[in-house]
Design a protein around this motif. Structure first.
Motif, PDB file in Angstrom:
ATOM      1  N   VAL A  62       0.797  -1.051   0.241  1.00 56.48           N
ATOM      2  CA  VAL A  62      -0.246  -0.180  -0.136  1.00 56.48           C
ATOM      3  C   VAL A  62       0.839   1.514   0.515  1.00 56.48           C
ATOM      4  CG1 VAL A  62      -1.856   0.982   1.366  1.00 56.48           C
ATOM      5  CG2 VAL A  62      -1.743  -1.540   1.156  1.00 56.48           C
ATOM      6  N   ARG A  63       1.605   1.210   0.812  1.00 59.57           N
ATOM      7  CA  ARG A  63       2.835   1.939   0.875  1.00 59.57           C
ATOM      8  C   ARG A  63       3.279   2.644  -0.335  1.00 59.57           C
ATOM      9  NH1 ARG A  63       8.460   0.518   3.638  1.00 59.57           N
ATOM     10  NH2 ARG A  63       7.978  -0.130   1.011  1.00 59.57           N
ATOM     11  N   ASP A  64       3.974   1.946  -1.488  1.00 60.41           N
ATOM     12  CA  ASP A  64       4.222   2.050  -2.781  1.00 60.41           C
ATOM     13  C   ASP A  64       3.649   2.454  -3.408  1.00 60.41           C
ATOM     14  OD1 ASP A  64       7.546   0.744  -1.701  1.00 60.41           O
ATOM     15  OD2 ASP A  64       6.927  -0.730  -2.054  1.00 60.41           O
ATOM     16  N   PHE A  65       2.741   2.127  -3.314  1.00 65.68           N
ATOM     17  CA  PHE A  65       1.222   2.494  -3.573  1.00 65.68           C
ATOM     18  C   PHE A  65       0.875   3.500  -3.526  1.00 65.68           C
ATOM     19  CE2 PHE A  65      -3.207   3.489  -5.413  1.00 65.68           C
ATOM     20  CZ  PHE A  65      -3.442   3.034  -6.139  1.00 65.68           C
ATOM     21  N   MET A  66       0.564   4.564  -3.031  1.00 66.89           N
ATOM     22  CA  MET A  66       0.602   5.686  -2.486  1.00 66.89           C
ATOM     23  C   MET A  66       1.789   6.224  -3.643  1.00 66.89           C
ATOM     24  SD  MET A  66      -0.941   5.193   1.834  1.00 66.89           S
ATOM     25  CE  MET A  66      -2.864   4.926   1.649  1.00 66.89           C
ATOM     26  N   THR A  67       2.840   6.443  -2.689  1.00 71.66           N
ATOM     27  CA  THR A  67       3.517   6.975  -2.906  1.00 71.66           C
ATOM     28  C   THR A  67       4.539   7.290  -4.512  1.00 71.66           C
ATOM     29  OG1 THR A  67       5.792   5.546  -2.500  1.00 71.66           O
ATOM     30  CG2 THR A  67       5.048   6.693  -1.031  1.00 71.66           C
ATOM     31  N   GLY A  68       3.660   6.138  -5.268  1.00 73.50           N
ATOM     32  CA  GLY A  68       3.891   6.141  -6.396  1.00 73.50           C
ATOM     33  C   GLY A  68       2.978   7.357  -7.294  1.00 73.50           C
ATOM     34  N   GLU A 103       6.325  31.142 -19.072  1.00 65.57           N
ATOM     35  CA  GLU A 103       6.003  31.827 -17.864  1.00 65.57           C
ATOM     36  C   GLU A 103       7.047  31.958 -17.327  1.00 65.57           C
ATOM     37  OE1 GLU A 103       2.581  31.819 -16.644  1.00 65.57           O
ATOM     38  OE2 GLU A 103       1.167  32.194 -17.710  1.00 65.57           O
ATOM     39  N   GLY A 104       8.367  31.002 -17.697  1.00 67.18           N
ATOM     40  CA  GLY A 104       8.932  30.645 -17.171  1.00 67.18           C
ATOM     41  C   GLY A 104       9.427  29.547 -15.727  1.00 67.18           C
ATOM     42  N   LYS A 105       7.818  29.311 -16.001  1.00 72.06           N
ATOM     43  CA  LYS A 105       7.925  28.718 -14.552  1.00 72.06           C
ATOM     44  C   LYS A 105       8.370  27.429 -14.429  1.00 72.06           C
ATOM     45  CE  LYS A 105       4.315  31.297 -11.889  1.00 72.06           C
ATOM     46  NZ  LYS A 105       3.092  31.158 -11.328  1.00 72.06           N
ATOM     47  N   VAL A 106       8.043  26.692 -13.163  1.00 75.11           N
ATOM     48  CA  VAL A 106       9.670  25.287 -13.857  1.00 75.11           C
ATOM     49  C   VAL A 106       8.398  24.053 -12.870  1.00 75.11           C
ATOM     50  CG1 VAL A 106      11.074  23.265 -12.312  1.00 75.11           C
ATOM     51  CG2 VAL A 106      11.006  26.419 -12.734  1.00 75.11           C
ATOM     52  N   LEU A 107       7.934  23.186 -13.524  1.00 77.08           N
ATOM     53  CA  LEU A 107       7.340  21.648 -13.322  1.00 77.08           C
ATOM     54  C   LEU A 107       7.869  21.334 -12.775  1.00 77.08           C
ATOM     55  CD1 LEU A 107       4.428  20.667 -14.095  1.00 77.08           C
ATOM     56  CD2 LEU A 107       5.673  19.752 -15.612  1.00 77.08           C
ATOM     57  N   VAL A 108       7.179  20.823 -11.141  1.00 76.68           N
ATOM     58  CA  VAL A 108       7.057  20.145  -9.806  1.00 76.68           C
ATOM     59  C   VAL A 108       6.593  19.223 -10.090  1.00 76.68           C
ATOM     60  CG1 VAL A 108       9.308  21.667  -8.781  1.00 76.68           C
ATOM     61  CG2 VAL A 108       7.113  21.597  -8.164  1.00 76.68           C
ATOM     62  N   GLN A 109       7.202  18.121  -9.373  1.00 72.50           N
ATOM     63  CA  GLN A 109       5.921  16.823  -8.715  1.00 72.50           C
ATOM     64  C   GLN A 109       5.514  16.959  -7.285  1.00 72.50           C
ATOM     65  OE1 GLN A 109       8.366  13.122  -8.962  1.00 72.50           O
ATOM     66  NE2 GLN A 109       6.539  12.774 -11.039  1.00 72.50           N
ATOM     67  N   VAL A 110       4.565  17.220  -6.792  1.00 74.48           N
ATOM     68  CA  VAL A 110       4.077  17.183  -5.875  1.00 74.48           C
ATOM     69  C   VAL A 110       2.917  15.939  -4.965  1.00 74.48           C
ATOM     70  CG1 VAL A 110       4.576  19.424  -5.564  1.00 74.48           C
ATOM     71  CG2 VAL A 110       2.358  18.639  -6.092  1.00 74.48           C
ATOM     72  N   GLN A 111       2.605  15.914  -3.374  1.00 73.07           N
ATOM     73  CA  GLN A 111       1.842  14.891  -3.488  1.00 73.07           C
ATOM     74  C   GLN A 111       1.037  15.182  -3.637  1.00 73.07           C
ATOM     75  OE1 GLN A 111       3.269  13.691   0.709  1.00 73.07           O
ATOM     76  NE2 GLN A 111       1.357  14.907   1.133  1.00 73.07           N
ATOM     77  N   GLN A 112      -0.514  13.948  -3.796  1.00 74.91           N
ATOM     78  CA  GLN A 112      -1.192  14.171  -3.514  1.00 74.91           C
ATOM     79  C   GLN A 112      -1.945  15.057  -2.447  1.00 74.91           C
ATOM     80  OE1 GLN A 112      -3.578  12.741  -6.289  1.00 74.91           O
ATOM     81  NE2 GLN A 112      -2.523  11.370  -7.548  1.00 74.91           N
ATOM     82  N   SER A 113      -3.284  14.790  -2.805  1.00 75.78           N
ATOM     83  CA  SER A 113      -3.794  15.242  -1.683  1.00 75.78           C
ATOM     84  C   SER A 113      -4.328  13.887  -0.064  1.00 75.78           C
ATOM     85  CB  SER A 113      -5.345  16.100  -1.903  1.00 75.78           C
ATOM     86  OG  SER A 113      -6.066  14.820  -2.457  1.00 75.78           O
ATOM     87  N   SER A 114      -4.584  15.086   0.486  1.00 78.35           N
ATOM     88  CA  SER A 114      -4.612  13.682   2.029  1.00 78.35           C
ATOM     89  C   SER A 114      -5.822  13.258   2.090  1.00 78.35           C
ATOM     90  CB  SER A 114      -4.729  14.622   3.039  1.00 78.35           C
ATOM     91  OG  SER A 114      -3.250  15.648   3.881  1.00 78.35           O
ATOM     92  N   SER A 115      -6.958  14.024   1.182  1.00 79.02           N
ATOM     93  CA  SER A 115      -8.164  13.412   1.186  1.00 79.02           C
ATOM     94  C   SER A 115      -8.067  11.919  -0.042  1.00 79.02           C
ATOM     95  CB  SER A 115      -9.630  13.348   0.308  1.00 79.02           C
ATOM     96  OG  SER A 115      -8.902  14.332  -0.902  1.00 79.02           O
ATOM     97  N   MET A 116      -6.912  12.152  -0.660  1.00 82.86           N
ATOM     98  CA  MET A 116      -6.680  10.886  -1.762  1.00 82.86           C
ATOM     99  C   MET A 116      -6.306   9.503  -1.284  1.00 82.86           C
ATOM    100  SD  MET A 116      -4.329   8.719  -3.693  1.00 82.86           S
ATOM    101  CE  MET A 116      -2.976  10.053  -4.295  1.00 82.86           C
ATOM    102  N   TYR A 117      -4.969   9.536   0.332  1.00 81.90           N
ATOM    103  CA  TYR A 117      -4.721   9.118   1.160  1.00 81.90           C
ATOM    104  C   TYR A 117      -5.543   8.346   1.585  1.00 81.90           C
ATOM    105  CZ  TYR A 117      -0.312  10.963  -1.118  1.00 81.90           C
ATOM    106  OH  TYR A 117       0.712  11.391  -2.508  1.00 81.90           O
ATOM    107  N   GLY A 118      -6.184   9.152   2.390  1.00 80.42           N
ATOM    108  CA  GLY A 118      -7.330   8.749   3.846  1.00 80.42           C
ATOM    109  C   GLY A 118      -8.731   7.613   2.430  1.00 80.42           C
ATOM    110  N   GLY A 119      -8.995   8.256   1.286  1.00 74.21           N
ATOM    111  CA  GLY A 119      -9.781   7.291   0.488  1.00 74.21           C
ATOM    112  C   GLY A 119      -9.305   5.501   0.041  1.00 74.21           C
ATOM    113  N   ILE A 120      -7.955   5.600  -0.237  1.00 74.34           N
ATOM    114  CA  ILE A 120      -7.348   4.208   0.115  1.00 74.34           C
ATOM    115  C   ILE A 120      -7.451   3.602   0.688  1.00 74.34           C
ATOM    116  CG2 ILE A 120      -4.959   3.003  -1.072  1.00 74.34           C
ATOM    117  CD1 ILE A 120      -3.988   5.543  -2.518  1.00 74.34           C
TER     118      ILE A 120
END
Length: 279
Positions: A62-68, A103-120
């Motif tokens: 489950v942890r590996d799925f969430m962090t992916g 516009e010079g902004k940078v694309l970064v990866q951020v984690q999903q919302s807390s509600s998504m993890y709570g839903g899992i």
């Protein structure tokens, strides 16, 4: 060779569109969930995943799925550099051209919302409950600890990158609600009479839209000075709770649920048939 003697062109088979694939996956998952059943007597439970014994679902899976699972967000360059340095194992921040927009902004990866993890976590708990199998304490506790850590990480991301702290839908303000009700109340169009009643009831009853959609004319009545609504079921329980009482508003007729219902019934008298849905 083709009819003209030349070589026949090979066409690559197109991949299924993501939306179509997702729809098929949802259909499959829904089917498996409907086929789930608890164990009774000597009969074993039926479950689409292994929840006991060898190969059973574990915290690590489950942890590996969430962090992916990640979201992507464009942020200003300085914030991105500081964030990438703080989260990189070697403390460096490498930004390539394909990470930047016009516009010079940078694309970064951020984690999903807390509600998504709570839903899992809720989905996993539901499977154990549906099969009437006790969820292992280790899995339950480690998931709770892990999700608490993800909440802290999400808060740090919001602070460092200037992301929105509150996620999801924002509540409608009273001013916006009054503006919409005035527009539909004074419209003069028959279809806006329907829109006005639906909006007023959704607000006044503080119910989900699906409850208003499924409202039945037989479940609406007057009691003293209140207009009473009953619902057979709701999301929080198979048995609806209530009843819900709404009252007239003579000072602001565009907000009055009693007047809104009266106008609607005058425009759509067929609704008064016994057993008819309100909408």
């Amino acid at each position: 060779a083709g009819p003209s003697g030349g070589r026949r062109r090979r066409t690559k088979k197109r991949k299924a569109a993501p939306t179509r694939t997702r729809a098929k996956l949802r259909t499959l998952v829904s089917k498996e969930l409907r086929n789930m059943k608890p164990g009774r007597g000597a009969e074993s439970y039926r479950c689409p995943i292994i929840i006991e014994g060898d190969g059973a679902i574990s915290y690590e899976i489950v942890r590996d799925f969430m962090t992916g699972k990640y979201n992507t967000q464009f942020v200003d360059r300085e914030s991105a550099i500081a964030y990438l340095k703080a989260t990189s194992p070697d403390g460096t921040a490498e930004i390539t051209d394909d990470m930047c927009n016009s516009e010079g902004k940078v694309l970064v990866q951020v984690q999903q919302s807390s509600s998504m993890y709570g839903g899992i976590r809720s989905a996993i708990t539901y499977i154990y409950t549906r099969c009437r199998v006790t969820m292992p304490d280790k899995l339950r506790k480690e998931l709770s600890t892990f999700i608490a850590g993800l909440d802290r990480t999400g808060a740090n991301e919001a602070q460092c990158l200037g992301l929105a702290i509150s996620k999801g839908k924002k509540p409608m303000s009273l001013e916006a609600y009054e503006l919409l009700t005035k527009k539909t109340f004074n419209s003069g169009k028959k279809e806006d009479v329907f829109t006005h009643l639906f909006l007023v009831l959704d607000w006044s009853l503080m119910k989900r839209a699906e409850n208003c959609v499924n409202a039945q004319i037989e479940h609406i009545y007057f009691l003293h000075d209140a207009l009473v609504f009953e619902f057979a079921k709701s999301k929080t329980g198979e048995k609806g709770r209530g009843p819900w009482h709404v009252y007239a508003n003579p000072h602001k007729p565009w907000l009055c649920p009693v007047l809104a219902l009266a106008r609607y019934l005058l425009c759509y008298p067929e609704v008064l048939r016994s057993g008819s849905p309100l909408f």
